[in-house]
Write an enzyme that holds these catalytic residues in place. Structure first.
Site, PDB file in Angstrom:
ATOM      1  CE  LYS A  54      -3.694  -2.634   1.986  1.00 22.19           C
ATOM      2  NZ  LYS A  54      -4.281  -3.232   3.180  1.00 22.19           N
ATOM      3  CD  GLN A  98      -3.271  -4.581   6.383  1.00 22.63           C
ATOM      4  OE1 GLN A  98      -3.198  -3.619   5.636  1.00 22.63           O
ATOM      5  NE2 GLN A  98      -3.808  -5.733   6.006  1.00 22.63           N
ATOM      6  CG  ASP A 121     -11.007  -1.490   3.820  1.00 24.30           C
ATOM      7  OD1 ASP A 121     -11.354  -1.547   2.611  1.00 24.30           O
ATOM      8  OD2 ASP A 121     -10.617  -2.481   4.447  1.00 24.30           O
TER       9      ASP A 121
END
Ligand code: NAP
Length: 292
Positions: A54, A98, A121
């Site tokens: 990322k 994460q 997200d």
């Protein structure tokens, strides 16, 4: 006839070029670059690889990544305070937690501390609710990446019998909602479903996100079906494998995603897209990649 490969690497590269040009145009107006913070807790090795990917992707398009790697024994309170700091940082447009986090951390509670306007997200309850209602908002990256791949390949969805294998909040549930919003007729299978083979064979589109290596084989797939493999597993002997037995299924399918090179690259690109969209909103710019 060989199945059409749904090439996530290619589409991801094209979208990255569009995003890089969009950012460059913003920078030329004197606007600061977009910022993505990835919060990583503990030392899960797979998470380390994902976070590094990322960060590299941010660099490719001209976004700034704010790495935030915290020890596994951090307390929930300290972690939430760290997240609050990122919420308040004006140079950070998007934040990703994460997953998985260590078992001592309540990830649900943690995600609710995220500012929904920086939720890269789409996992904050407010943004999941927006998806449920079909309202605008950041969408979960993996299912949004699958939708982009299907759109690019002009796979028809309206009235199509779609099966989603898996019902996680991260992938299966938002995937099913997105397909339903595209007017597919959606069935969701999970670990308690009976006759998975029959459910799969009845589907014209099968999206597999079960997290079980090579769960789906030739016996599950009707000739001419479209097969999307979200699963990703590291083989003991090296290399990656998905939830689908690719060699068996490819000759039957009309279209199929490879692993690697299918859904994985699209997940990262959708994270970039969500972040750049949040940045664009902050600076009253048009929406990049509208329609995706
Ligand atoms: P997860 O939270 O473990 O959820 C798995 C889901 O699959 C659950 O709903 C489970 O059912 C269901 N399931 C498990 N075994 C099954 C079986 N034998 N038959 C039918 N359903 C079954 O996993 P996830 O986070 O959704 O991720 C799924 C996979 O996608 C993993 O391999 C993950 O590594 C991969 N992934 C890839 C990307 C990418 O970018 N390519 C991104 C995210 C995830 P129950 O609800 O009944 O337990």
């Amino acid at each position: 006839m060989a199945a059409q490969r749904l090439d996530g690497r290619l589409l991801a590269a094209q979208l990255e070029s569009t995003l890089a040009a969009f950012i460059a145009a913003g920078l030329s107006k004197g606007i600061r670059p977009p910022g993505l913070a990835v919060l990583r807790v503990g030392n899960d090795p797979a998470s380390g690889v994902y976070v590094a990917n990322k960060e590299k992707a941010c660099a490719r398009i001209g976004a700034i990544s704010f790495g935030c790697h915290l020890p596994a024994d951090i307390s929930q309170t300290e972690l939430e305070a760290e997240l609050q700091r990122l919420n308040k940082n004006p140079a950070v447009d998007g934040i990703l937690v994460q997953l998985p986090v260590p078992a001592s951390i309540n990830d649900r509670a943690l995600l609710q501390v995220l500012d929904p306007a920086k939720d890269a997200d789409g996992l904050h309850s407010l943004n999941l609710g927006r998806l449920l209602r079909g309202e605008p908002g950041p969408r979960s990256c993996t299912p949004a990446g699958v939708m982009a791949l299907l759109k690019e390949a002009q796979i028809p969805l309206e009235g199509v019998r779609a099966l989603v294998v898996g019902r996680s909040i991260l992938v299966g549930q938002p995937m099913a909602l997105m397909l339903q919003q595209a007017n597919a007729t959606v069935t969701v299978a999970h670990s308690r479903s009976l006759d998975l083979e029959g459910l799969c064979r009845n589907a014209e589109l099968v999206v597999v996100a079960a997290g079980r290596p090579e769960l789906i084989g030739a016996a599950h797939i009707s000739p001419g079906a479209v097969v999307v493999d979200v699963g990703i597993h590291r083989r003991k002997q090296g290399g990656l494998v998905g939830d689908v037995k690719f060699e068996e299924v490819e000759p039957l399918a009309k279209a199929i995603t490879p692993v690697p090179g299918g859904v994985g690259p699209m997940t990262v690109t959708m994270l970039l897209l969500n972040t750049v969209r949040m940045w664009a909103q902050q600076h009253d710019l048009s929406e990049p990649c509208a329609g995706l």
